[in-house]
Design an enzyme around this catalytic site. Structure first.
Site, mmCIF file in Angstrom:
data_model
loop_
_atom_site.group_PDB
_atom_site.id
_atom_site.type_symbol
_atom_site.label_atom_id
_atom_site.label_comp_id
_atom_site.label_asym_id
_atom_site.label_seq_id
_atom_site.Cartn_x
_atom_site.Cartn_y
_atom_site.Cartn_z
ATOM 1 C CG ASP A 1 -2.124 0.641 1.052
ATOM 2 O OD1 ASP A 1 -2.236 1.712 0.172
ATOM 3 O OD2 ASP A 1 -3.408 0.216 1.653
ATOM 4 C CG ASP B 1 -7.118 3.157 -3.415
ATOM 5 O OD1 ASP B 1 -8.401 3.429 -3.694
ATOM 6 O OD2 ASP B 1 -6.738 2.849 -2.154
ATOM 7 N NE ARG C 1 -11.635 3.957 -3.575
ATOM 8 C CZ ARG C 1 -11.077 4.486 -2.484
ATOM 9 N NH1 ARG C 1 -10.976 4.132 -1.576
ATOM 10 N NH2 ARG C 1 -10.866 6.081 -2.692
ATOM 11 C CG ASP D 1 -11.710 1.973 1.795
ATOM 12 O OD1 ASP D 1 -10.974 1.010 0.926
ATOM 13 O OD2 ASP D 1 -11.269 3.314 1.718
ATOM 14 C CG HIS E 1 -6.797 -4.300 1.937
ATOM 15 N ND1 HIS E 1 -5.335 -3.876 2.310
ATOM 16 C CD2 HIS E 1 -7.122 -3.133 1.432
ATOM 17 C CE1 HIS E 1 -5.278 -2.596 2.050
ATOM 18 N NE2 HIS E 1 -6.147 -2.061 1.873
#
Ligand SMILES: *[C@@H]1O[C@H](CO)[C@@H](O)[C@H](O)[C@H]1NC(C)=O
Ligand SMILES: *[C@@H]1O[C@H](CO)[C@@H](O)[C@H](O)[C@H]1NC(C)=O
Length: 921
Positions: free
Chosen positions: A403, A516, A577, A593, A651
């Site tokens: 990340d 992302d 995403r 998320d 994740h």
């Protein structure tokens, strides 16, 4: 990753926030002026009429003028019949004071027209016939009915909610010469009574949208006739069969970074696919509302004809109206451009939509394996320990993920020199075990002249501009950031070139990408995103026009970057995403998320189904939930569920406890290992389905009605899904549940673990102890497996296959298998095997489906399992060119009324390259 003001603030916020979305950050319909205006349109009073004397026919279709009789503004209506039972309907201003934006990004290049004839033309309207379909245009009020054969399936503007806000000059501004018909400078009559708030400027939470072009929204109602169930329009954390919105906001499509999203509501999330499917026992029909601006969709179900007549006045003739799902679509700008796909079956609609926007790219096989991610794996030593622990605990793993913290201060394409000093060696340590690495590359770039990528893009002026023409400065992970203008081909070229190994130092051909925050997320922006009046110099439009496509432009450029770095030889893999119609051509998608709660595990099913039926099929939800700490039971159930969903990645948020599988008790670790092994055993099935997905558009993860379109009992089911047409999966999503109530469609079904047998159609309670996910093989199917599970899929490439044959009541079964090198594009040059297996009358045969394909695999057939034979065979033999005819060893376990029998045939020994038969005497 979440969006909030900045990292340090984020941590503070997290400590104080209750676990729920801050709805106040996002607009309700009431706070969006065009949403209010469209919702206020009264049904049954449509002022739009086709001027039938203007209708002309050309090679491609039919064109005519439509007038808004309240303000005399004229529009152009175009109807284009397309190949494969599809029709396109466009409505645009005839003489706009400025050209209106038409999204150039969603469609593939080659969309072909269909031959047609105008069979009826009068003052009342015009009828176009194409194939066995008709588009019947009623002139006044304008209404377009689409028939499939004799069945009316879709009706547009049936309720008269069409509203097209023409461009006009701002009242009080200098007059510009008006062109053509209409009086663009006068306040149109249909606007006089309406809500004027926000026509020329709109504010939300201290952000003002300057709206220099004024009101420009477009909307229309679309009825799915005789339907009760509609699906699609991701992304919402909501049910698969979409709900009525009569007492809620409409479903919203506006790509947004929503912190701690809630389940069961129509709020917008990270991506948008404006595609809706309707399913009835006779027809599957779909509509693609082709528009990349903010869009809302109202849904009203009208089951009772008396109610329908009074609300819709659907048929002016006074006949009773059929039940229908009436949907109302409206977008902030652009034009009306609607594709209607007429099926008539689910597989037809999947193919028809793939014909418009493309199908999912065949992913490299490793990306169908298991992925381990966390925000963050702290340093090289952490990465090493984690993947070594996977080996130590006998857990297969294909990909480690890094990340944002792996970079030098959130400068993408760089490495933190202290924590990741040797990325090449770290990657080599992974690839030595058959594994890959994914690094994150976000869409915001730190405004720092010492950062090479920022400096280059800045110097070439390739970032998005503010409304005043300055480089836009928004707050995101690195602090002050700029956003690359992906509408600009030069920007796309520059960005994609940065993936070349000599530009992205420390990367290799085994480094893949995670895009992302590409909604785009802007912590300091309105609704945590980019101001709508920002400018894209690349194509000279406001951000408003392209908002929902922006994330896709970014990940498409990443895809191009991966192609460039390997001279277009290797298949890219990347995860995004944000998404839009067409995302499937280049990316996998995850649901963003989510939270470590049972409700989020439950909602992952309908969310992934909604994506799958709208073309985006390489999809998954974060295993365990991103926010919060899952207990062992939730985590284990999540590993089980995701093992049978397309994209399989764990994740976790920075602030969560570490949750690698070996940190839990031995029973939980055993369950997770079992799930991972089930996944790896079934990789040949997944891979074959993804190949077929590329060919036909059919999603690997399917709703039950894709296989049983005539069974209305399946239409409302979202707790179960099919993998291809062979496996039925019912993930357990309730805490403590040890049983599941499963609906079995017609046929015979075998539990894949204990062969218990279920006959459908029926509802049955099946047992689902903690270590078991209910999965059933359909009688009549053949599934290819690889049962020698290794530590990564790449190490299993040449391993032998097992075929699992589950017989139907006629003693027959069919299946397919696709084999290639699993990572290059050579398959497009014929280097593949695409095989059909069929079992009938005691004989299993393997034949090439596509004789043009050939691939020199070393894999052979190790085992054949036949489930559901009525008696023990006397002899089993194999025949092929290389082995000749040979008897085979087999064992037989007889079945019972509730359990299938199992014949296990050992070592047929034939190569998967050759045609063969196995005969059961
Ligand atoms: C690579 O693996 C070796 C052997 O386990 C280890 O000593 C070394 O630290 C690893 N390198 C990196 C950068 O992880
Ligand atoms: C095989 O190739 C030929 C020639 O390119 C083509 O016409 C044919 O359709 C192909 N067959 C299949 C099953 O794709």
């Amino acid at each position: 990753m979440m969006a909030t003001l900045c990292r340090s603030v984020a941590l503070a916020v997290l400590l104080t926030l209750v676990s729920a979305v801050d709805r106040g950050n996002f607009k309700s319909c009431q706070q969006s002026s065009f949403c209010r205006r469209h919702r206020a349109v009264k049904p049954g009073e449509s002022p739009y009429a086709l001027l039938t004397n203007t209708v002309t026919v050309n090679d491609a279709g039919l064109v005519g003028d439509v007038i808004n009789e309240n303000n005399r503004i004229v529009f152009t209506l175009e109807i284009y019949p397309l190949k494969d039972s599809t029709v396109r309907i466009k409505i645009n201003e005839k003489n706009p004071i400025k050209p209106r934006f038409e999204d150039p990004y969603a469609l593939v290049k080659d969309i072909h027209g269909e031959s047609f004839e105008v069979v009826d033309q009068s003052a009342q309207g015009v009828t176009v016939k194409f194939g066995s379909h008709r588009a019947v245009v009623n002139a006044k009020p304008l209404k377009i009915d689409i028939y499939n054969g004799n069945d009316l399936v879709v009706s547009t503007n049936a309720r008269g909610l069409l509203k097209f806000e023409h461009y006009r000059n701002k009242p009080g501004n200098e007059e510009q010469p008006a062109e053509g018909e209409g009086e663009p400078n006068a306040l149109p009559a249909d606007d006089q009574e309406e809500d004027k708030d926000g026509l020329w400027e709109e504010s939300f939470k201290g952000h003002t949208d300057s709206k220099p072009l004024g009101p420009a929204s477009v909307g229309m109602d679309i009825s799915f006739v005789n339907s009760k169930h509609v699906y699609g329009i991701p992304e919402h954390a909501d049910s698969f069969s979409l709900r009525e919105t009569t007492s809620t906001d409409p479903y919203r499509l506006y790509n947004l970074d929503v912190f701690e999203y809630e389940v069961d509501n129509p709020m917008a999330l990270y991506g948008s696919v404006p595609v809706m499917l309707s399913q009835t026992a006779r027809h599957t029909t779909a509509v693609f509302w082709h528009n990349s601006a903010e869009t809302w969709i109202d849904i009203k179900k009208l089951p009772d004809s008396n109610v329908v007549s009074s609300i819709t006045g659907f048929f002016s003739s006074g006949e009773t109206d059929p039940p229908q799902v009436s949907t109302h679509w409206f977008s902030e700008s652009g034009i009306i451009d609607v594709f209607v796909m007429l099926g008539p079956k689910p597989m037809d609609v999947f193919r028809q939509y793939a014909g418009l926007t493309g199908s999912q790219n065949l992913p490299p096989l490793f990306s169908l394996g298991y992925h381990q991610c966390r925000w963050n794996y702290n340093d090289e030593e952490d990465v090493r320990q984690v993947h070594e622990n996977f080996d130590k605990h006998d857990l297969p793993l294909d990909v480690m993920w890094l990340d944002i913290e792996h970079t030098d201060g959130k400068r993408y394409f760089t490495w933190d020199h202290y924590k990741f000093p040797n990325p090449l060696e770290m990657t080599a340590n992974l690839t030595a075990r058959g594994r890959k690495l994914v690094t994150i590359i976000d869409v915001h770039f730190k405004r720092d002249n010492n950062y090479f990528f920022y400096k280059e893009v800045h110097d070439r002026d390739l970032f998005v501009h503010t409304k005043d023409g300055n480089e836009f400065d928004g707050w995101c992970w690195p602090g002050s950031s700029s956003y690359i203008d992906m509408t600009n081909p030069e920007a796309r070229e520059h960005y994609s070139d940065t993936y070349r190994l000599d530009r992205y130092k420390g990367s290799t051909l085994d480094t893949f990408t995670w895009n992302d925050m590409n909604e785009p997320s802007v912590f300091s922006g309105p609704e945590i995103t980019m101001p709508k009046d920002n400018l894209h110099p690349g194509i000279g439009v406001e951000h408003r026009e392209v908002h929902n496509a922006y994330g896709m432009l970014f990940h498409e450029s990443t895809y191009e970057g991966h192609l460039k770095r390997s001279d277009r030889r290797l298949r890219p893999f990347l995860l995004t995403r944000a998404f839009y119609a067409g995302t499937q051509r280049s990316a996998a998608v995850w649901t963003g998320d989510n939270t470590a709660e049972w409700s989020h595990l439950r909602i992952s099913q309908p969310m992934l189904l909604s994506l799958s039926v709208t073309g985006i099929t390489h999809v998954g939800a974060d295993v365990g939930g991103f926010f919060g700490n899952p207990d062992a039971n939730l985590l284990a159930r999540w590993y089980q569920a995701a093992a049978f969903q397309p994209f399989y990645r764990a994740h976790a948020h920075l602030d969560t406890k570490r949750r690698e599988p070996w940190l839990f008790d031995t029973e939980t670790l055993r369950i997770i290992r079992k799930s991972l092994r089930q996944r790896y055993q079934h990789l040949p099935l997944w891979y074959s389905l993804f190949y077929e997905n590329e060919l036909t558009g059919a999603p690997p993860m399917r709703p039950l009605w894709a296989s049983f379109p005539e069974d209305e009992a399946t239409f409302g089911i979202e707790s179960e899904h099919m993998i291809g047409s062979a496996l039925l999966v019912n993930p357990i999503t309730e805490p403590g549940a040890v049983t599941a109530n499963v609906y079995f469609p017609a046929g015979v079904w075998y539990d894949i673990e204990d062969l218990s047998m279920h006959h459908g159609p029926s509802h049955k309670v099946v047992s689902a102890p903690r270590d078991k996910i209910p999965v059933f093989q359909r009688g009549g199917s053949i599934i290819p497996r690889k049962d020698r599970v290794r530590r990564a899929s790449t190490l299993m490439r040449e391993d032998p296959y097992t075929l699992v044959i589950a017989l139907d009541s006629d003693g027959k079964a069919q299946g397919t298998l696709y084999i290639d090198d699993e990572h290059t594009f050579d398959y497009r040059q014929g280097k593949f095997l695409y095989l059909a297996f069929s079992y009938e009358g005691g004989v299993l045969t393997s034949k090439k489906i596509d004789p043009n394909g050939s691939y020199d695999t070393a894999s052979w057939l190790e085992r054949v399992i036949v489930i559901g034979l009525h008696k023990q065979p006397t002899k089993v033999s194999v025949n092929s060119a290389t082995v000749g005819t040979r008897d085979l060893e087999s064992t037989f376990e007889s079945g019972s009324a509730t359990q299938g029998s199992q014949l296990t045939i050992r070592k047929p020994g034939v190569s998967m390259r050759e045609e063969f038969t196995i005969t059961i005497h």
